[in-house]
Scaffold this active site. Structure first.
Site, short mmCIF file in Angstrom:
data_model
loop_
_atom_site.label_atom_id
_atom_site.label_comp_id
_atom_site.label_asym_id
_atom_site.label_seq_id
_atom_site.Cartn_x
_atom_site.Cartn_y
_atom_site.Cartn_z
N ASP A 1 0.85 -1.19 0.00
CA ASP A 1 0.00 0.00 0.00
C ASP A 1 0.89 1.24 0.00
O ASP A 1 1.92 1.30 0.66
CB ASP A 1 -0.90 -0.02 1.24
N ASN B 1 -12.88 -3.58 2.62
CA ASN B 1 -13.86 -2.51 2.75
C ASN B 1 -14.85 -2.62 1.60
O ASN B 1 -14.45 -2.89 0.46
CB ASN B 1 -13.16 -1.15 2.74
N GLY C 1 -16.05 2.24 3.82
CA GLY C 1 -14.74 2.88 3.75
C GLY C 1 -13.92 2.49 2.53
O GLY C 1 -12.70 2.66 2.52
N HIS D 1 -10.16 -5.42 -3.38
CA HIS D 1 -8.82 -5.67 -2.83
C HIS D 1 -8.93 -6.08 -1.37
O HIS D 1 -9.79 -5.62 -0.64
CB HIS D 1 -7.91 -4.45 -2.98
P1 5GP Z 1 -9.80 1.12 0.41
O1 5GP Z 1 -10.08 2.32 1.27
O2 5GP Z 1 -10.39 1.30 -0.97
O3 5GP Z 1 -10.16 -0.16 1.05
O4 5GP Z 1 -8.24 1.05 0.26
C1 5GP Z 1 -7.54 1.67 -0.76
C2 5GP Z 1 -6.07 1.60 -0.43
O5 5GP Z 1 -5.34 1.79 -1.62
C3 5GP Z 1 -5.60 2.67 0.55
O6 5GP Z 1 -5.01 2.04 1.68
C4 5GP Z 1 -4.61 3.49 -0.24
O7 5GP Z 1 -3.51 3.92 0.53
C5 5GP Z 1 -4.18 2.53 -1.35
N1 5GP Z 1 -3.79 3.17 -2.60
C6 5GP Z 1 -4.49 4.12 -3.26
N2 5GP Z 1 -3.86 4.46 -4.40
C7 5GP Z 1 -2.73 3.69 -4.46
C8 5GP Z 1 -1.67 3.59 -5.41
O8 5GP Z 1 -1.63 4.26 -6.42
N3 5GP Z 1 -0.70 2.67 -5.15
C9 5GP Z 1 -0.73 1.90 -4.03
N4 5GP Z 1 0.29 1.03 -3.87
N5 5GP Z 1 -1.71 1.97 -3.11
C10 5GP Z 1 -2.70 2.85 -3.32
#
Ligand code: 5GP
Length: 121
Positions: free
Chosen positions: A31, A88, A94, A101
């Site tokens: 992440d 999430n 969230g 993922h």
């Molecule tokens: P969600 O809130 O959708 O469950 O989690 C999304 C996650 O994706 C977040 O923890 C955020 O830090 C991560 N994230 C968002 N954009 C990128 C990116 O471009 N590269 C990586 N490696 N992680 C990302």
């Protein structure tokens, strides 16, 4: 979906910085804003928006992603002390990125308060 960064990772148009695992069905990478010493995301190459959009036939794929999380946790030495897998779902759940993922978090004690859930910070 075409503008989605995780979709671009999934189809190989973009490459995440630190890839932890890849096969024909999934990709695991660090992440970009880690909430724990280990914070890995595991996503399917099949474009699926989230858990709510799963269809019959996707069960095995999701099971394989969970199993891969377990193997990665073992490889990274997290299994002994424990770790967290999080998915999430949707706005109130969230989910910021509308592409399925699994979060694999570990390497420190994580917040146990589910109602006021955070990653333990
Ligand atoms: P969600 O809130 O959708 O469950 O989690 C999304 C996650 O994706 C977040 O923890 C955020 O830090 C991560 N994230 C968002 N954009 C990128 C990116 O471009 N590269 C990586 N490696 N992680 C990302």
């Amino acid at each position: 979906m075409e503008d989605n960064i995780f979709y671009k990772f999934a189809i190989g148009e973009l490459r995440p910085d630190k890839v932890r695992y890849e096969d024909g069905e999934m990709l695991a990478f660090d992440d970009i804003h880690p909430h724990a010493p280990t914070h890995i995301l595991i996503l399917p190459k099949k474009p699926i928006q989230g858990i709510a959009q799963l269809e019959p036939g996707d069960e095995l794929l999701v099971g394989k992603m969970v199993y891969r999380a377990k193997l990665l946790a073992e490889e990274l030495g997290l299994a002994d002390k424990g770790y967290r897998l999080t998915i999430n779902v949707g706005k109130w759940g969230g989910q910021a990125v509308p592409y399925l993922h699994i979060h694999l978090l570990g390497g420190k004690p994580l917040n146990e308060d589910i109602e006021h859930f955070s990653y333990g910070e």
